[in-house]
Design a protein around this motif. Structure first.
Motif, short mmCIF file in Angstrom:
data_model
loop_
_atom_site.label_atom_id
_atom_site.label_comp_id
_atom_site.label_asym_id
_atom_site.label_seq_id
_atom_site.Cartn_x
_atom_site.Cartn_y
_atom_site.Cartn_z
N GLY A 27 0.79 -1.22 0.00
CA GLY A 27 0.00 0.00 0.00
C GLY A 27 0.82 1.27 0.00
O GLY A 27 0.29 2.36 0.10
N LYS A 28 2.13 1.13 -0.12
CA LYS A 28 2.96 2.32 -0.07
C LYS A 28 2.85 3.15 -1.35
O LYS A 28 2.68 4.35 -1.30
CB LYS A 28 4.42 1.92 0.17
CG LYS A 28 5.39 3.07 0.13
CD LYS A 28 6.76 2.63 0.58
CE LYS A 28 7.77 3.75 0.45
NZ LYS A 28 9.06 3.38 1.06
N CYS A 29 2.97 2.48 -2.50
CA CYS A 29 2.96 3.27 -3.74
C CYS A 29 1.61 3.12 -4.46
O CYS A 29 0.97 2.08 -4.40
CB CYS A 29 4.14 2.91 -4.64
SG CYS A 29 4.05 1.32 -5.43
N ILE A 30 1.23 4.19 -5.15
CA ILE A 30 -0.12 4.28 -5.70
C ILE A 30 -0.42 3.23 -6.78
O ILE A 30 -1.46 2.56 -6.73
CB ILE A 30 -0.39 5.70 -6.23
CG1 ILE A 30 -0.28 6.69 -5.07
CG2 ILE A 30 -1.76 5.80 -6.87
CD1 ILE A 30 -0.11 8.12 -5.51
N ARG A 89 -0.91 -0.19 -5.07
CA ARG A 89 -1.97 -0.21 -4.05
C ARG A 89 -3.34 -0.14 -4.69
O ARG A 89 -4.24 -0.91 -4.36
CB ARG A 89 -1.79 0.98 -3.09
CG ARG A 89 -2.91 1.10 -2.06
CD ARG A 89 -2.68 2.30 -1.15
NE ARG A 89 -3.03 3.57 -1.77
CZ ARG A 89 -2.28 4.67 -1.71
NH1 ARG A 89 -1.13 4.65 -1.09
NH2 ARG A 89 -2.68 5.79 -2.31
N CYS A 119 -5.10 0.26 4.00
CA CYS A 119 -4.19 1.17 4.70
C CYS A 119 -4.90 2.44 5.16
O CYS A 119 -5.75 2.98 4.45
CB CYS A 119 -3.08 1.63 3.75
SG CYS A 119 -1.72 0.49 3.62
N ARG A 136 -2.69 -2.93 5.33
CA ARG A 136 -1.97 -3.21 4.11
C ARG A 136 -2.86 -2.88 2.91
O ARG A 136 -4.07 -3.02 2.98
CB ARG A 136 -1.66 -4.70 4.12
CG ARG A 136 -0.60 -5.17 3.23
CD ARG A 136 -0.07 -6.51 3.67
NE ARG A 136 -1.04 -7.58 3.54
CZ ARG A 136 -1.02 -8.69 4.27
NH1 ARG A 136 -0.12 -8.85 5.21
NH2 ARG A 136 -1.92 -9.61 4.10
N GLY A 137 -2.22 -2.46 1.84
CA GLY A 137 -2.94 -2.28 0.57
C GLY A 137 -4.12 -1.33 0.68
O GLY A 137 -4.04 -0.27 1.28
N SER A 145 5.48 0.88 -10.59
CA SER A 145 5.47 0.46 -9.19
C SER A 145 6.86 0.51 -8.58
O SER A 145 7.86 0.40 -9.28
CB SER A 145 4.91 -0.95 -9.06
OG SER A 145 3.53 -0.93 -9.31
N LEU A 146 6.86 0.64 -7.26
CA LEU A 146 8.12 0.82 -6.55
C LEU A 146 8.93 -0.47 -6.45
O LEU A 146 10.13 -0.48 -6.63
CB LEU A 146 7.82 1.39 -5.16
CG LEU A 146 8.98 1.89 -4.30
CD1 LEU A 146 8.45 2.85 -3.25
CD2 LEU A 146 9.74 0.79 -3.61
N GLY A 161 9.70 7.99 -2.12
CA GLY A 161 9.48 7.50 -3.48
C GLY A 161 8.18 6.75 -3.65
O GLY A 161 8.11 5.73 -4.32
N ALA A 162 7.11 7.22 -3.03
CA ALA A 162 5.87 6.44 -2.99
C ALA A 162 4.84 6.86 -4.03
O ALA A 162 4.12 6.01 -4.55
CB ALA A 162 5.25 6.52 -1.60
N CYS A 163 4.75 8.15 -4.37
CA CYS A 163 3.62 8.57 -5.22
C CYS A 163 3.87 8.26 -6.69
O CYS A 163 2.94 8.17 -7.47
CB CYS A 163 3.30 10.04 -5.01
SG CYS A 163 4.49 11.15 -5.78
N ARG A 164 5.13 8.14 -7.07
CA ARG A 164 5.55 7.76 -8.41
C ARG A 164 5.23 8.83 -9.46
O ARG A 164 5.31 8.55 -10.66
CB ARG A 164 4.94 6.42 -8.86
CG ARG A 164 4.94 5.33 -7.81
CD ARG A 164 6.28 5.05 -7.21
NE ARG A 164 7.16 4.26 -8.03
CZ ARG A 164 8.46 4.09 -7.76
NH1 ARG A 164 9.00 4.64 -6.71
NH2 ARG A 164 9.22 3.36 -8.55
#
Ligand SMILES: Cc1cc2nc3c(=O)[nH]c(=O)nc-3n(C[C@H](O)[C@H](O)[C@H](O)COP(=O)(O)O)c2cc1C
Ligand code: SF4
Ligand code: FES
Lengths: 529, 238
Positions: A457-460, A463, B176, B172-173, A500-501, B45-48
């Motif tokens: 769930g960290k990266c959009i 997730r 969250c 998770r996912g 994705s990350l 580095g999460a939103c990409r």
């Protein structure tokens, strides 16, 4: 403890072992089918007949043919019994002196066994994983001795590099190169981590190695520690593997008592200790950076790489992280040499690989095969094909990161590059066979549901992209989707893959993309009229 | 101090070694879209959104955490990147309940601005209308999870600048959500100093001052960088 001591233990153990050994599988699969009761009854029957000085029953690890458990094998005559019940035990002992056992007899020369090449699983199902003496009696810890006394860290790494061994955790990164990188990093504190988080649905290779031959992994880790300059190792193992954890604990304890782990190992200046860390069941914690976060006590989220763990890993220190099976190959390479190892397999994939063969297939279980063997040989010859005359439609390799290979490509050799080329991947070793009644869109939906639930769930993209992909596949299976939806699905797959990350998101669309590539008709047939 | 030279969208740039591509672009006057990045706190580095193409590398890399290298050739506005950014923003809108017309941050929202920047006027993905709560237990602030995009800027600002670590992420996912304390009502979390930095850090209307109504939230993310610079370099500059 020195070499003479090691040899003395081996000698003593060989003296102790009885002429006839009944190997009774006590791994998780067979235990679930009452193998412990079988073992107890065998023991009682031996006592009752007064055969104790000639015959012994040994609780061993996995023999591989898990679908036919509980398995009992009589050594040295190799006679194999399948689906043994506790009631069969006495007749098996009686059969030692002529007579017929009530248990079903199996064929130890069945292609399922005969086509295998056992390097990692050489002693699986033959030794008692809970007694270090049995491991030492088959040459255990000799490779560590050789590394410590006859080789320098640099020559160990050179040997691993020359062997061509690649990581068995899925990525296939050259192991020697990884070791060399960690060894070259500056700093006094380095770590070795063994990744035993094995989370792919249908995969149980690593569990079996840990349950059957835990010292093999410890020895590999210690050699790695010596090679890269680390004195502390961790095994990250998932909580769903209680038996593996128990056996590892016991193995570490026995290794410490016998001076092959701890300080001044085998009376050399080398120190190495191993701790166990237990994962709480998140698939993503198998990803190396998430795993490291988890060991540190943080939330198991991946972080962008670089920096790779080799440069900045556990607690910011250079860290070597390898898979269970990777470590389990080290002993053989050090003992028999890189030239021998690299003579097995194909140009770019050396050695053997363990697969968990499951699904619509006659012979379920674990197999270790040389790289380069074709899928056809595995599925049809070793696996015996689909039961009841069904037909193979596809083979899924690589779990949620892999793809579905259609039957028309069964002649593809099993190696890292060939599988990648046809849109799947080696992965960690799950191999699920599907028959003509399987809906490939449902298969894609199944794996997407898995990823949807397991994304951290960290990266959009991962997730929420996995949720949208799962919804689109569900819509399609409900016959509500249009061709625009299919177009959207395809472009979203590409986007999730590229943006994705971590590896989870980067590979999550693979099951969809591979079925879309090979079974497009099935998708189109479901479009709303 | 060593310097690296590179090109971004064919413009030559010279920056300090160790700088990120995002910093280099900023110096060259090139804007790269970001959401999870916040000056003054660490990057995740999460939103990409800041992904860029680099010649010779077959993966897209996040500008916010990728260090510059000599001779690097970076592209930030290719057709592919634009399309992916747009999709990312669509995914964000489909995931939460973002109703600008009734939002405190209407007109001062980074998500809203991002939609404009990437040219998103509708979502191709179906809206999921999740059922999410609102926590108004804190005397001064409130959090509306419907508007949260999980950028974790509040988490980082609270842990790294205020040092209170009130916020973190649970589950998770798709399940969250950010939690205060040990998943307690915010008002009951003793560790909260009521400093309000999370309000400034939040890019949307998820965390806001109580009493603010539609379109009234103003936030000042620059304040956070000011604080960090003041502390680390003893320079009070804005
Ligand atoms: C989502 C995800 C899950 C993973 N799970 C595992 C795992 O269960 N076991 C494993 O050894 N590697 C796993 N990996 C790969 C590890 O990140 C890492 O590459 C591997 O442990 C390196 O060891 P090797 O070089 O010996 O293969 C996973 C990777 C990803 C992206
Ligand atoms: S790709 Fe998925 S699992 Fe990996 S960091 Fe992003 S959300 Fe987490
Ligand atoms: S700003 Fe770089 S990933 Fe979000």
């Amino acid at each position: 403890m020195d070499l003479a001591h090691l040899q003395a233990i081996a000698e003593q153990e060989k003296q102790r072992q009885r002429a006839i050994r009944l190997h009774c599988c006590t791994s998780t699969g067979c235990q679930a089918a009452e193998s412990l009761q079988v073992k107890d009854n065998l023991k009682k029957a031996i006592e009752k007949k007064g055969l104790g000085d000639r015959v012994e029953v040994v609780g061993v690890g996995c023999m591989g043919f898990c679908g036919r458990g509980p398995l009992v094998q009589v050594e040295p005559e190799r006679k194999l019994y399948e689906e043994v019940t506790p009631e069969d035990a006495e007749s098996i002992i009686n059969a030692l002196e002529g007579g017929k056992a009530t248990a079903k007899e199996g064929d130890p020369d069945h292609p399922f066994f005969a086509r295998q090449m056992r390097i990692v699983r050489e002693h699986s199902g033959e030794i008692d994983p809970e007694r270090i003496e049995e491991y030492i009696a088959v040459g255990g810890y000799q490779a560590l001795y050789k590394a410590l006394y006859e080789m320098t860290p640099a020559t160990v790494i050179e040997e691993i590099t020359k062997s061509g061994l690649r990581g068995r955790g899925g990525g296939g990164y050259p192991t020697g190169l990884k070791w060399a990188t960690v060894a070259k990093m500056p700093g006094n504190q380095k770590y070795v981590i063994c990744n035993a988080d094995e989370g792919d649905p249908g995969a149980f290779m690593d569990r079996s190695v840990l349950e059957s031959d835990p010292h093999l992994v410890l020895e590999g880790m210690a050699i790695a520690g010596y090679a890269v300059g680390a004195n502390h190792g961790y095994i990250y193992v998932r909580a769903e593997y209680p038996l593996a954890i128990k056996r590892l604990q016991k193995a570490i304890q026995q290794a410490k008592q016998n001076g092959v782990l701890g300080t001044q190992i085998l009376e050399s200046p080398f120190d190495f200790k191993i701790d166990i860390r237990i994962g709480a069941g998140a698939f993503v914690c198998g990803e190396e950076t998430a795993l490291i976060q988890s060991i540190e006590g943080g939330r198991g989220n991946p972080r962008p790489r670089p920096p790779y763990p080799a440069e900045r890993g556990l607690r910011g220190c250079p860290t070597l992280i390898n898979n269970v099976e990777t470590f389990a190959n080290i002993k053989a390479i050090i003992t028999k040499g890189a030239d021998w190892y690299s003579s097995i397999g194909t140009a770019n994939s050396k050695g053997t690989k363990i697969f968990a063969l499951t699904g619509k297939i006659k012979n379920n279980g674990l197999i270790e095969v040389p790289m380069g063997i074709t899928l056809r040989e595995i599925v049809l010859e070793m696996g015996g094909g689909v039961p009841d005359g069904g037909e193979v439609k596809a083979v899924q390799t690589g779990g949620p990161s892999g793809g579905c290979i259609p039957a028309s490509l069964l002649d593809t050799p099993v190696d890292y590059d060939s599988l990648l080329k046809i849109g799947s991947m080696m992965g960690s070793g799950g191999m699920v066979v599907m028959d003509q009644n399987t809906s490939m869109v449902e298969v894609a939906q199944f794996y997407m549901e898995f990823c949807r639930e397991e994304t951290c769930g960290k990266c959009i993209p991962c997730r929420t992209g996995t949720v949208q992909l799962h919804n689109l596949l569900t819509k399609l299976l409900d016959k509500r989707a249009t061709t625009q939806d299919l177009e959207l699905m395809e472009s979203l797959c590409q986007m999730v893959k590229e943006t994705s990350l971590c590896g989870l998101g980067q590979t999550a669309p693979n099951p969809v993309l591979s079925t879309w590539r090979y079974f497009r008709d099935e998708y189109l047939a479901l479009v709303k009229a | 101090m060593s310097v690296k030279t590179l090109t971004i969208n064919d413009t030559p740039v010279a920056v300090e070694a160790g700088a990120t591509i995002l910093e280099a672009a900023k110096q060259a006057g090139i804007t790269i879209p970001t959401l999870c990045h916040l000056e003054g706190v660490s990057d995740v580095g999460a939103c990409r959104l800041c992904l860029v193409e680099i010649k010779g590398i077959n993966k897209l890399l996040p500008a916010c955490v990728t260090e510059v290298a000599e001779g690097m050739e970076v592209q930030t506005e290719t057709a592919k990147l634009r399309e992916y950014r747009k999709m990312t923003v669509e995914l964000l809108f489909s995931e939460g309940n973002h109703v600008c017309s009734v939002c405190v941050a209407n007109g001062a929202c980074e998500l809203q601005d991002m939609a404009v920047t990437v040219g998103m006027d509708h979502s191709r993905f179906s809206y999921r209308f999740p059922d999410r709560p609102i926590d108004i237990s804190h005397p001064s602030f409130a959090i509306d999870h419907n508007r949260c995009i999980l950028c974790t800027r509040c988490v980082r600002v609270c842990a790294e600048i205020e040092g209170a670590h009130v916020w973190d992420v649970a589950n998770r996912g798709e399940k969250c959500y950010v939690i205060s304390g040990l998943d307690q009502p915010w008002g009951e979390v003793n560790a909260c100093t009521s400093c309000g930095k999370c309000v400034e850090a939040c890019p949307t209307g998820a965390i806001f001052h109580k009493g603010e109504t539609t379109g009234e939230k103003t936030s000042d993310p620059g304040l956070l960088d000011f604080l960090v610079t003041a502390r680390k370099k003893q320079q009070w500059i804005r």
